[in-house]
Design an enzyme around this catalytic site. Sequence first.
Site, short mmCIF file in Angstrom:
data_model
loop_
_atom_site.label_atom_id
_atom_site.label_comp_id
_atom_site.label_asym_id
_atom_site.label_seq_id
_atom_site.Cartn_x
_atom_site.Cartn_y
_atom_site.Cartn_z
N ARG A 192 -57.50 -5.29 43.51
CA ARG A 192 -58.79 -5.98 43.49
C ARG A 192 -59.19 -6.44 42.09
NH1 ARG A 192 -59.74 -2.25 47.62
NH2 ARG A 192 -60.69 -3.14 49.50
N HIS B 261 -48.89 -10.16 48.71
CA HIS B 261 -49.83 -9.46 49.58
C HIS B 261 -50.61 -10.47 50.42
CE1 HIS B 261 -53.17 -6.84 50.80
NE2 HIS B 261 -52.40 -5.82 50.45
N GLU C 230 -60.35 3.20 43.68
CA GLU C 230 -59.42 4.33 43.66
C GLU C 230 -59.82 5.44 42.69
OE1 GLU C 230 -57.16 0.87 45.37
OE2 GLU C 230 -58.51 1.15 43.65
N ASP D 221 -55.49 8.38 46.30
CA ASP D 221 -56.76 7.77 45.91
C ASP D 221 -57.28 6.71 46.88
OD1 ASP D 221 -55.00 5.67 45.51
OD2 ASP D 221 -55.02 5.82 43.33
N GLU E 16 -50.76 14.64 44.94
CA GLU E 16 -50.93 13.71 43.83
C GLU E 16 -52.34 13.86 43.23
OE1 GLU E 16 -48.94 9.52 43.55
OE2 GLU E 16 -51.11 9.16 43.72
N HIS F 166 -51.48 -7.24 43.36
CA HIS F 166 -52.37 -7.36 44.52
C HIS F 166 -53.71 -6.65 44.36
CE1 HIS F 166 -50.54 -3.42 45.07
NE2 HIS F 166 -51.62 -3.10 45.76
#
Length: 369
Positions: free
Chosen positions: A211, A242, A135, A99, A121, A209
């Site tokens: 968004r 991160h 994603e 993604d 996937e 981490h």
Amino acid sequence: MSKIKVMTVFGTRPEAIKMAPLVKELEKFPETFESIVCVTAQHREMLDAVLNLFEIKPDYDLNIMKKNQNLWSITSDVLIKMKEVYEEVKPDIVLVHGDTTTSMAAGLSAFYAKIPVGHVEAGLRTNDKYNPFPEEINRVVVDALCEYHFAPTDTSMENLKKAQIPMTHAYKTGNTVIDALLYIVNNKEADISKLGLNPDLRTVLVTAHRRENFGEPIRNICAAIAELVEKNKDIQVIYPVHPNPNITNVVHELLGGKERIILTEPQDYAPFSTLMKKSVMIMTDSGGVQEEAPSLGKPVLVLRRTTERPEAVEYGTVKLVGTETADIVREADKLLNDENAYKKMSEAINPYGDGTASHQIVEILKSVK
């Protein structure tokens, strides 16, 4: 008979981890496949560490990472630069993963070039286009344009059907991340002594981490970590942070210098796998960790409102807890102090396969021509 020219394209650390065992499997059949590896380097250093670990040397490296890059620049750079690579190589099939923006743009570029795309996937969904962002839309786009779908679970196969994806070339294979994880923990366990973990304490591994967790959610997560350590004197928390300023600035402000909380730089895949193996439980907003940790018998609390991996929740290997401090503390406390609750999660069956996904995909690819 001519060889099948297979190009794998990936650009981030998670993609590299999940595509590496597939690249290595393709290399086992040089009489059948011409394997070409192209990396975009959407993430540079973290990507290179995985390539080195699996001893993969890319044939093409777009090296697109730049300071302050954004979704527009990543998408346009990959879309245009992949056009040039496709025109030179003329692959029979392009394989992308999952993604990421690299996967979406590389897949779209291949579609424009009328090159068949295989989606490793395939079929994952939250059905919320902004969660995770970007994603969810990336994987929907890739599923819509690709020819071959390699879905990890029954749920992902059902998602493809619901999306009215032609099922002629849709296959349930398990997830290649299990292939990668089992290879590493069985062959390349890392020395993590430099991280300074106390062997007399139980270790809780944390990663956060994404968004959608920027701002208040990451502050809530940090508050939960501090409260858990205060309440449970026999634990230590290790948090590979991160480098994104939206994460690292907040985490170091709220957790830096606190007793029994170790903040470290992001770990390469081998030491991170070792950390998973040695931890008592994991709290994460990562997608891949939800698949990996159950193979090691580690309960996972997912620090998100939604997950595109609902089968893990159904099987009981992970629990969706969100990002409210009280919810995180309550569920983590239960696992740390209730033996039955811990055993129920740690012994649940992993729905993501047995470590043979790459082999299954390669066997399917043998019939593409």
